[in-house]
Design a protein around this motif. Structure first.
Motif, PDB file in Angstrom:
ATOM      1  N   MET A   1       0.856  -1.191   0.000  1.00 21.24           N
ATOM      2  CA  MET A   1       0.000   0.000   0.000  1.00 21.24           C
ATOM      3  C   MET A   1       0.894   1.244   0.000  1.00 21.24           C
ATOM      4  N   ASP A   2       0.741   2.120  -1.011  1.00 19.01           N
ATOM      5  CA  ASP A   2       1.590   3.301  -1.055  1.00 19.01           C
ATOM      6  C   ASP A   2       1.122   4.322  -0.016  1.00 19.01           C
ATOM      7  N   MET A   3       1.915   5.369   0.183  1.00 21.93           N
ATOM      8  CA  MET A   3       1.647   6.338   1.236  1.00 21.93           C
ATOM      9  C   MET A   3       0.316   7.054   1.046  1.00 21.93           C
ATOM     10  N   LEU A   4       0.011   7.468  -0.191  1.00 25.37           N
ATOM     11  CA  LEU A   4      -1.236   8.179  -0.444  1.00 25.37           C
ATOM     12  C   LEU A   4      -2.428   7.288  -0.139  1.00 25.37           C
ATOM     13  N   THR A   5      -2.384   6.046  -0.609  1.00 23.19           N
ATOM     14  CA  THR A   5      -3.486   5.120  -0.352  1.00 23.19           C
ATOM     15  C   THR A   5      -3.654   4.897   1.146  1.00 23.19           C
ATOM     16  N   ARG A   6      -2.512   4.763   1.854  1.00 18.67           N
ATOM     17  CA  ARG A   6      -2.577   4.557   3.300  1.00 18.67           C
ATOM     18  C   ARG A   6      -3.203   5.763   4.001  1.00 18.67           C
ATOM     19  N   MET A   7      -2.864   6.963   3.552  1.00 18.00           N
ATOM     20  CA  MET A   7      -3.413   8.165   4.161  1.00 18.00           C
ATOM     21  C   MET A   7      -4.906   8.281   3.917  1.00 18.00           C
ATOM     22  N   LEU A   8      -5.344   7.957   2.700  1.00 18.37           N
ATOM     23  CA  LEU A   8      -6.765   8.006   2.384  1.00 18.37           C
ATOM     24  C   LEU A   8      -7.538   6.971   3.189  1.00 18.37           C
ATOM     25  N   PHE A   9      -6.960   5.792   3.338  1.00 19.43           N
ATOM     26  CA  PHE A   9      -7.597   4.727   4.106  1.00 19.43           C
ATOM     27  C   PHE A   9      -7.746   5.145   5.572  1.00 19.43           C
ATOM     28  N   MET A  10      -6.693   5.729   6.140  1.00 22.32           N
ATOM     29  CA  MET A  10      -6.747   6.152   7.535  1.00 22.32           C
ATOM     30  C   MET A  10      -7.746   7.284   7.734  1.00 22.32           C
ATOM     31  N   ALA A  11      -7.817   8.203   6.763  1.00 19.09           N
ATOM     32  CA  ALA A  11      -8.777   9.306   6.867  1.00 19.09           C
ATOM     33  C   ALA A  11     -10.201   8.776   6.867  1.00 19.09           C
ATOM     34  N   ALA A  12     -10.489   7.798   5.989  1.00 22.20           N
ATOM     35  CA  ALA A  12     -11.839   7.220   5.933  1.00 22.20           C
ATOM     36  C   ALA A  12     -12.161   6.464   7.213  1.00 22.20           C
ATOM     37  N   ALA A  13     -11.166   5.731   7.734  1.00 24.10           N
ATOM     38  CA  ALA A  13     -11.400   4.941   8.949  1.00 24.10           C
ATOM     39  C   ALA A  13     -11.670   5.831  10.149  1.00 24.10           C
ATOM     40  N   ASN A  14     -11.030   7.009  10.177  1.00 27.21           N
ATOM     41  CA  ASN A  14     -11.168   7.904  11.316  1.00 27.21           C
ATOM     42  C   ASN A  14     -12.313   8.896  11.176  1.00 27.21           C
ATOM     43  N   ARG A  15     -12.968   8.897  10.019  1.00 31.25           N
ATOM     44  CA  ARG A  15     -14.038   9.859   9.799  1.00 31.25           C
ATOM     45  C   ARG A  15     -15.196   9.601  10.758  1.00 31.25           C
ATOM     46  N   LYS A  16     -15.710  10.655  11.338  1.00 33.11           N
ATOM     47  CA  LYS A  16     -16.834  10.519  12.254  1.00 33.11           C
ATOM     48  C   LYS A  16     -18.075  10.024  11.520  1.00 33.11           C
ATOM     49  N   GLU A  17     -18.910   9.342  12.233  1.00 32.93           N
ATOM     50  CA  GLU A  17     -20.197   8.922  11.691  1.00 32.93           C
ATOM     51  C   GLU A  17     -21.262   9.904  12.141  1.00 32.93           C
ATOM     52  N   VAL A  18     -22.128  10.320  11.232  1.00 36.46           N
ATOM     53  CA  VAL A  18     -23.241  11.190  11.597  1.00 36.46           C
ATOM     54  C   VAL A  18     -24.226  10.391  12.434  1.00 36.46           C
ATOM     55  N   THR A  19     -24.670  10.946  13.541  1.00 38.14           N
ATOM     56  CA  THR A  19     -25.594  10.253  14.425  1.00 38.14           C
ATOM     57  C   THR A  19     -26.894  11.033  14.579  1.00 38.14           C
ATOM     58  N   TYR A  20     -27.957  10.302  14.804  1.00 40.45           N
ATOM     59  CA  TYR A  20     -29.274  10.883  15.045  1.00 40.45           C
ATOM     60  C   TYR A  20     -29.409  11.228  16.519  1.00 40.45           C
ATOM     61  N   ILE A  21     -29.849  12.450  16.822  1.00 42.55           N
ATOM     62  CA  ILE A  21     -29.978  12.914  18.204  1.00 42.55           C
ATOM     63  C   ILE A  21     -31.411  12.804  18.706  1.00 42.55           C
ATOM     64  N   GLY A  22     -32.370  13.208  17.911  1.00 41.14           N
ATOM     65  CA  GLY A  22     -33.755  13.128  18.348  1.00 41.14           C
ATOM     66  C   GLY A  22     -34.672  13.961  17.482  1.00 41.14           C
ATOM     67  N   THR A  23     -35.971  13.857  17.763  1.00 37.62           N
ATOM     68  CA  THR A  23     -37.001  14.593  17.033  1.00 37.62           C
ATOM     69  C   THR A  23     -37.885  15.321  18.036  1.00 37.62           C
ATOM     70  N   GLY A  24     -38.199  16.563  17.740  1.00 40.86           N
ATOM     71  CA  GLY A  24     -39.016  17.371  18.637  1.00 40.86           C
ATOM     72  C   GLY A  24     -40.494  17.094  18.497  1.00 40.86           C
ATOM     73  N   ALA A  25     -41.285  17.781  19.311  1.00 43.28           N
ATOM     74  CA  ALA A  25     -42.738  17.643  19.255  1.00 43.28           C
ATOM     75  C   ALA A  25     -43.252  18.145  17.912  1.00 43.28           C
ATOM     76  N   PRO A  26     -44.080  17.354  17.225  1.00 41.66           N
ATOM     77  CA  PRO A  26     -44.576  17.771  15.909  1.00 41.66           C
ATOM     78  C   PRO A  26     -45.605  18.887  16.036  1.00 41.66           C
ATOM     79  N   ALA A  27     -45.920  19.494  14.900  1.00 43.58           N
ATOM     80  CA  ALA A  27     -46.935  20.545  14.854  1.00 43.58           C
ATOM     81  C   ALA A  27     -47.866  20.291  13.690  1.00 43.58           C
ATOM     82  N   THR A  28     -49.144  20.532  13.900  1.00 43.68           N
ATOM     83  CA  THR A  28     -50.140  20.447  12.825  1.00 43.68           C
ATOM     84  C   THR A  28     -51.079  21.643  12.942  1.00 43.68           C
ATOM     85  N   SER A  29     -51.635  22.050  11.800  1.00 42.38           N
ATOM     86  CA  SER A  29     -52.603  23.143  11.819  1.00 42.38           C
ATOM     87  C   SER A  29     -53.362  23.157  10.505  1.00 42.38           C
ATOM     88  N   ASP A  30     -54.339  24.060  10.416  1.00 40.45           N
ATOM     89  CA  ASP A  30     -55.078  24.262   9.175  1.00 40.45           C
ATOM     90  C   ASP A  30     -54.390  25.294   8.296  1.00 40.45           C
TER      91      ASP A  30
END
Length: 235
Positions: A1-30
């Motif tokens: 594995m060359d240096m560039l490929t290794r760096m790209l692989f490490m960057a992808a492995a360390n990338r944060k995952e987006v997480t779901y926090i929650g949903t607020g109270a819904p709203a409805t109206s006319d």
């Protein structure tokens, strides 16, 4: 594995995952002005998505929702379909939490159903999405969300669909997509006010970059739909 490929692989492995926090109270109206609840536990730089279903009654712009102060429209939103005396408009707005966020007030014509979901781990500047895609359908008792092609690993794929069915409880269920990990419904808001309609939101993680494929779900009865797929990228 060359240096560039290794760096790209490490960057992808360390990338944060987006997480779901929650949903607020819904709203409805006319269509009259109403406040949409913020999710609990949001922090600075969390991404808030405000999803709104409104009516298109006689012309395509009837269901227009003005952008709330401090919010911006998501790319490929709104998705609008009008036919005869009934129609559907899906509008999705976003903002980056600042720590002094307040519940937005929204209004329209006819029905209005709205919900806010929060996500963590996106970039702290610029647009939070990697890509988006939207479409509409005149009448269907199934939901087939448009596919997007992500360019980064660990994107959170958010699926939003608006409908024109009248009711007071959720009607969208059975989300399936083998490419999305942890796919689950986050909100399912219906109203019988203003002619009736609703909005449903689901999300799942696309672990590796590529085409998500279509996500399928079912609804109780044929209806007009506006649909939007949003790929939130990790920061």
């Amino acid at each position: 594995m060359d240096m560039l490929t290794r760096m790209l692989f490490m960057a992808a492995a360390n990338r944060k995952e987006v997480t779901y926090i929650g949903t607020g109270a819904p709203a409805t109206s006319d269509g009259t002005a109403t406040s949409v609840g913020l999710p609990a536990g949001i922090q600075v730089n969390d991404i808030l998505l405000l999803s709104i279903s409104s009516s298109n009654t006689t012309v395509d712009t009837d269901g227009t929702v003005s952008t709330p102060a401090g919010w911006s429209i998501v790319a490929n939103s709104p998705q609008s379909i009008q036919a005869g005396s009934a129609g559907c408009r899906l509008s999705v707005f976003w903002r980056r939490a600042t720590g002094s966020d307040t519940a937005p007030s929204v209004s329209s014509v006819g029905h209005l159903a709205a919900s806010i979901s929060a996500f963590r781990g996106c970039p702290t500047t610029g647009n939070p999405w990697d890509t988006t895609a939207g479409d509409t359908v005149l009448s269907s008792s199934t939901v087939t969300m448009p596919s997007v092609t992500t360019t980064k690993d660990k994107c959170m794929v958010v699926l939003v669909v608006a409908n024109t069915l009248s009711g007071t409880s959720g009607i969208t269920s059975g989300y399936t997509n083998a490419n999305l990990t942890g796919l689950a419904e986050l909100a399912d808001v219906q109203t019988n006010l203003g002619g009736g309609g609703g909005v449903a939101i689901a999300a799942g993680v696309m672990l590796l970059a590529g085409a998500t494929g279509t996500t399928s779900a079912t609804v109780t009865g044929g209806n007009r739909q506006g649909r939007l797929t949003i790929s939130l990228q990790p920061g």
